[in-house]
Design an enzyme around this catalytic site. Structure first.
Site, PDB file in Angstrom:
ATOM      1  N   LEU B 109       5.168  -7.931  -4.370  1.00 13.99           N
ATOM      2  CA  LEU B 109       5.650  -7.623  -5.717  1.00 13.99           C
ATOM      3  C   LEU B 109       5.337  -6.184  -6.080  1.00 13.99           C
ATOM      4  O   LEU B 109       4.573  -5.508  -5.428  1.00 13.99           O
ATOM      5  CB  LEU B 109       4.986  -8.566  -6.724  1.00 13.99           C
ATOM      6  CG  LEU B 109       5.342 -10.025  -6.581  1.00 13.99           C
ATOM      7  CD1 LEU B 109       4.537 -10.833  -7.556  1.00 13.99           C
ATOM      8  CD2 LEU B 109       6.813 -10.242  -6.829  1.00 13.99           C
ATOM      9  N   ASP B 110       5.939  -5.752  -7.177  1.00 14.83           N
ATOM     10  CA  ASP B 110       5.828  -4.389  -7.646  1.00 14.83           C
ATOM     11  C   ASP B 110       4.762  -4.337  -8.746  1.00 14.83           C
ATOM     12  O   ASP B 110       4.313  -5.370  -9.237  1.00 14.83           O
ATOM     13  CB  ASP B 110       7.185  -3.992  -8.211  1.00 14.83           C
ATOM     14  CG  ASP B 110       7.324  -2.502  -8.232  1.00 14.83           C
ATOM     15  OD1 ASP B 110       8.345  -2.026  -8.749  1.00 14.83           O
ATOM     16  OD2 ASP B 110       6.417  -1.832  -7.732  1.00 14.83           O
ATOM     17  N   SER B 111       4.371  -3.130  -9.149  1.00 16.78           N
ATOM     18  CA  SER B 111       3.419  -3.039 -10.265  1.00 16.78           C
ATOM     19  C   SER B 111       4.090  -3.450 -11.569  1.00 16.78           C
ATOM     20  O   SER B 111       3.449  -4.028 -12.461  1.00 16.78           O
ATOM     21  CB  SER B 111       2.868  -1.622 -10.374  1.00 16.78           C
ATOM     22  OG  SER B 111       3.910  -0.692 -10.466  1.00 16.78           O
TER      23      SER B 111
END
Lengths: 175, 155
Positions: B109-111
């Site tokens: 996942l991304d930030s």
């Protein structure tokens, strides 16, 4: 806090979070909010690949200004967070633990197990206090501490500094 | 009328083995007066169902009254709710979701996704997680520990 300043990534994430919260205050229906949240996420994702920090900072500044003009006048604030209805509501009922020492002996006799254990905890605190102070004096940079973070316990079997205040902190909802 | 209702309540709470007889007592005692018939039997029914509902989980302190507060949190329920919310998120594959799966390394996942996840947790549990501490929560295990720390949940 980790450091004394906020990195660019942290600033972008904070802007994202508060813009989503204010968007949630504007779009009260969940499907409408979800739609506009996805649009906002697409805007953030498009400009995510920017490598030039100057342009990225200018975009962040433009984003903050856009947030300021589009913010909600009365955004939803959680009850426990600052500005909320229940913020610090129970602060007056949070009695510090040293008040237990001032109980009358007849009152203390009603909970003999707890108070005998409490004596042992206080002995432990007396013993570990010197080590805690030594560790803090060793690890604090000259000129005072930079932030409020406390260092963890370095040695095996030692207790982290100022653990007593953390362990004996009053509950969130004092009964 | 109210005294009769309270009598029924005290009898059902004090002697749970006799709750059926208390219900039987409720019917003939309420028969003479038609008006409190429904509230008395409803009260007896609700006492019965509440007692039945309470008996499977007596260990958590549910026996004390809650007065329109939420049921007390336990580590199990917090973990179940966190995993449930994470499984609802469409960018996470529910098969390889564990409590120790890292958002960035294991789930990819991304930030920005992490911010959305933390916001979903805030919505689920009803209190705000400050930004400084939210950016450090990278696994469901850490989220559960943080919530348990904030809400004073322990075994």
């Amino acid at each position: 806090m980790a450091a004394a300043y906020v990195t660019h990534q942290q600033k972008v994430l904070r802007l994202y979070k508060k813009s989503l919260r204010h968007l949630e205050s504007w779009c009260i229906f969940r499907d409408k909010y979800r739609f506009y949240a996805c649009m906002l996420r697409a805007r953030f994702d498009d400009s995510k690949e920017e490598k030039d920090l100057m342009k990225a900072s200018m975009m962040l500044k433009a984003g903050e200004e856009e947030f300021w003009t589009n913010q909600h006048p009365q955004p939803y604030i959680f009850p426990e967070s600052p500005g909320g209805t229940s913020y610090e509501r129970y602060e007056c009922y949070k009695v510090p633990e040293w008040a237990l020492d001032h109980w009358h002996p007849s009152e203390k006799a009603q909970y003999p197990d707890y108070f005998s254990k409490r004596e042992q905890w206080k002995q432990l605190r007396m013993q570990s206090w010197d080590q805690e102070v030594a560790q803090l004096q060793a690890e604090t940079p000259a000129g005072g501490p930079q932030n409020e973070a406390l260092p963890p316990a370095r040695l095996e079997g030692a207790l982290p500094p100022l653990w007593w205040q953390y362990v004996t902190r009053p509950r969130e909802r004092p009964t | 009328m109210a005294a009769r209702v309270l009598q029924q309540c005290v009898r059902t709470l004090a002697r749970p083995s006799l709750r059926l007889s208390a219900a039987n007592l409720a019917a003939p005692s309420a028969a003479p007066s038609a008006a409190p018939h429904r509230p008395v039997s409803f009260a007896a029914d609700s006492r019965r169902t509440r007692w039945l509902g309470l008996s499977p989980v007596p260990s958590v302190g549910v026996l004390c009254r809650q007065y329109s507060d939420l049921p007390p949190l336990t580590l199990e329920t917090i973990k179940d709710r966190v995993l449930y919310v994470l499984k609802l998120y469409d960018k996470i594959n529910p098969e390889n979701l564990q409590t120790t799966s890292h958002f960035m390394k294991d789930l990819g996942l991304d930030s920005l996704d992490q911010v959305e996840i933390i916001m979903a947790m805030e919505d689920e549990f009803g209190f705000e997680i400050p930004d400084g501490e939210a950016e450090k929560l990278m696994t469901p295990e850490e989220i559960v520990q943080y919530i348990a720390d904030k809400k004073d949940v322990y075994e």
